[in-house]
Design a protein around this motif. Structure first.
Motif, PDB file in Angstrom:
ATOM      1  N   UNK A  24      28.275 -47.553  78.524  1.00  0.00           N
ATOM      2  CA  UNK A  24      29.042 -47.817  77.302  1.00  0.00           C
ATOM      3  C   UNK A  24      28.228 -48.687  76.343  1.00  0.00           C
ATOM      4  N   UNK A  25      27.498 -49.666  76.898  1.00  0.00           N
ATOM      5  CA  UNK A  25      26.679 -50.531  76.051  1.00  0.00           C
ATOM      6  C   UNK A  25      25.560 -49.732  75.393  1.00  0.00           C
ATOM      7  N   UNK A  26      24.928 -48.837  76.149  1.00  0.00           N
ATOM      8  CA  UNK A  26      23.868 -48.007  75.578  1.00  0.00           C
ATOM      9  C   UNK A  26      24.422 -47.080  74.493  1.00  0.00           C
ATOM     10  N   UNK A  27      25.600 -46.529  74.744  1.00  0.00           N
ATOM     11  CA  UNK A  27      26.221 -45.679  73.726  1.00  0.00           C
ATOM     12  C   UNK A  27      26.556 -46.487  72.476  1.00  0.00           C
ATOM     13  N   UNK A  63      27.650 -41.127  65.581  1.00  0.00           N
ATOM     14  CA  UNK A  63      29.076 -41.350  65.827  1.00  0.00           C
ATOM     15  C   UNK A  63      29.883 -40.075  65.583  1.00  0.00           C
ATOM     16  N   UNK A  64      29.595 -39.385  64.491  1.00  0.00           N
ATOM     17  CA  UNK A  64      30.310 -38.150  64.177  1.00  0.00           C
ATOM     18  C   UNK A  64      29.965 -37.062  65.187  1.00  0.00           C
ATOM     19  N   UNK A  65      28.676 -37.010  65.594  1.00  0.00           N
ATOM     20  CA  UNK A  65      28.244 -35.990  66.557  1.00  0.00           C
ATOM     21  C   UNK A  65      28.946 -36.178  67.893  1.00  0.00           C
ATOM     22  N   UNK A  81      22.780 -36.496  76.577  1.00  0.00           N
ATOM     23  CA  UNK A  81      22.609 -35.586  75.444  1.00  0.00           C
ATOM     24  C   UNK A  81      22.189 -36.342  74.186  1.00  0.00           C
ATOM     25  N   UNK A  82      22.773 -37.521  74.003  1.00  0.00           N
ATOM     26  CA  UNK A  82      22.461 -38.310  72.813  1.00  0.00           C
ATOM     27  C   UNK A  82      21.020 -38.821  72.870  1.00  0.00           C
ATOM     28  N   UNK A 114      22.721 -33.864  70.352  1.00  0.00           N
ATOM     29  CA  UNK A 114      24.063 -33.961  69.762  1.00  0.00           C
ATOM     30  C   UNK A 114      23.988 -34.142  68.255  1.00  0.00           C
ATOM     31  N   UNK A 115      22.936 -33.668  67.645  1.00  0.00           N
ATOM     32  CA  UNK A 115      22.824 -33.790  66.195  1.00  0.00           C
ATOM     33  C   UNK A 115      23.766 -32.812  65.518  1.00  0.00           C
ATOM     34  N   UNK A 116      24.241 -33.174  64.341  1.00  0.00           N
ATOM     35  CA  UNK A 116      25.084 -32.278  63.561  1.00  0.00           C
ATOM     36  C   UNK A 116      24.365 -31.979  62.258  1.00  0.00           C
TER      37      UNK A 116
END
Length: 334
Positions: A98-101, A111-113, A141-142, A147-149
């Motif tokens: 969670x910290x890495x995210x 964030x949107x991706x 994935x990130x 996870x790019x948009x």
């Protein structure tokens, strides 16, 4: 002859008393070392103190806090501590993920991706609702830039994406439909994305909000009926079919399923027909052009004369002179 000080007299020939049972002896130094090492690892990964862990183990074994652990308690105590260690290791690993995210989300459009991905894949809209394994997959994935948009595309002013409140309202309807049919929220959202015709990474246009609400409510209502028909579909729609729409849908049902308005439909046929209602109504939605986007239609050549011409047109005495000047300029240009 006096007996040895501190020893009780024993008749000659009587055997020495048997030592106490092995299980009733206190923990050996080896056993205590094993348990203390486990407790040290638990304390290092959690906010607990050593005394709290010892007290928790005794409680789980049904012992009072002041009761010492004996050798016979060692196997159960070791198992209990190993279970506690596995739990705190999982919690610690989750906190790290969670910290890495949290460190990566503010970067670019991450964030949107992530929001789009977890809504599409897991049917949720918040990281707190994911399992540790799901969180780990999102982080991987990130980190791998998977996870790019796409960059936001230019849309008409009336084709804005759903507002958070609109998305929340649809999410509540999806949850109700999931409870009624057992279908996964992920699958329902995927159906709505396909109906709306959006590409991967794009958001559903707000113009489809009312149509999607009708689609969800109708599916939920019809899922509770044992023998749905075209007439039942008509009654379930928040905005009933108009005569022209009714003819289109009945013709479609006849050609595709050989179904009359009174014939019982399967769940798959009901969903197919509701999809057709959505698509046909979406095609009829007008593309509204806002006033601010309308450009004046006249040749740029005469743009400098537009405002002066408006001024002199208000004075009839100068109108003729203005007309002559314009004609001379036009003749010179041609």
């Amino acid at each position: 002859m006096q007996p040895i000080q501190g020893a009780s007299p024993r008749p000659p020939g009587e055997p020495s008393p048997a030592p106490s049972a092995a299980g009733e002896q206190p923990l050996s130094s080896v056993q205590r070392t094993v348990l203390e090492r486990l407790i040290t690892r638990i304390v290092a990964l959690s906010q607990l103190q050593s005394a709290e862990v010892w007290a928790g183990v005794k409680h789980d074994l049904g012992l009072k806090n002041e009761t010492p652990l004996l050798s016979r308690h060692f196997p159960a105590a070791e198992q209990n501590l190993n279970q506690r260690l596995a739990t705190v290791q999982t919690t610690h690993a989750t906190r790290q993920i969670v910290q890495q995210l949290s460190d990566l989300l503010p970067q670019g459009n991450n964030r949107q991706a992530v929001s789009d991905y977890i809504r599409r894949e897991f049917g949720h809209s918040a990281l707190s609702q994911l399992t540790p394994q799901q969180l780990k997959s999102v982080l991987t994935l990130l980190q791998n830039n998977q996870l790019t948009i796409p960059q936001p595309q230019q849309r008409p002013a009336t084709d804005r994406p759903l507002l958070p409140a609109e998305h929340s309202a649809l999410n509540q309807q999806v949850a109700k439909l999931t409870a009624a049919t057992g279908e996964s929220g992920k699958q329902i959202w995927q159906s709505m994305l396909e109906l709306s015709g959006v590409k991967t990474g794009e958001l559903i246009p707000a113009k489809h909000f009312t149509l999607l609400t009708t689609w969800l409510q109708a599916r939920q209502t019809l899922s509770q009926q044992t023998a749905p028909t075209l007439h039942a579909i008509q009654a379930a729609l928040k905005q009933p079919l108009e005569p022209a729409e009714w003819k289109e849908i009945t013709d479609y049902s006849q050609q595709r399923f050989q179904a009359t308005p009174q014939m019982q439909l399967t769940a798959a046929q009901v969903q197919d027909i509701l999809n057709q209602v959505f698509l046909r109504r979406a095609e009829r939605q007008p593309d509204i052009l806002e006033v601010r986007n309308i450009q004046p239609i006249f040749s740029p050549l005469f743009a400098p004369f537009a405002e002066p011409f408006k001024a002199i047109s208000a004075r009839p005495g100068l109108a003729l002179i203005a007309l002559i000047v314009v004609m001379i300029l036009f003749w010179m240009v041609v």
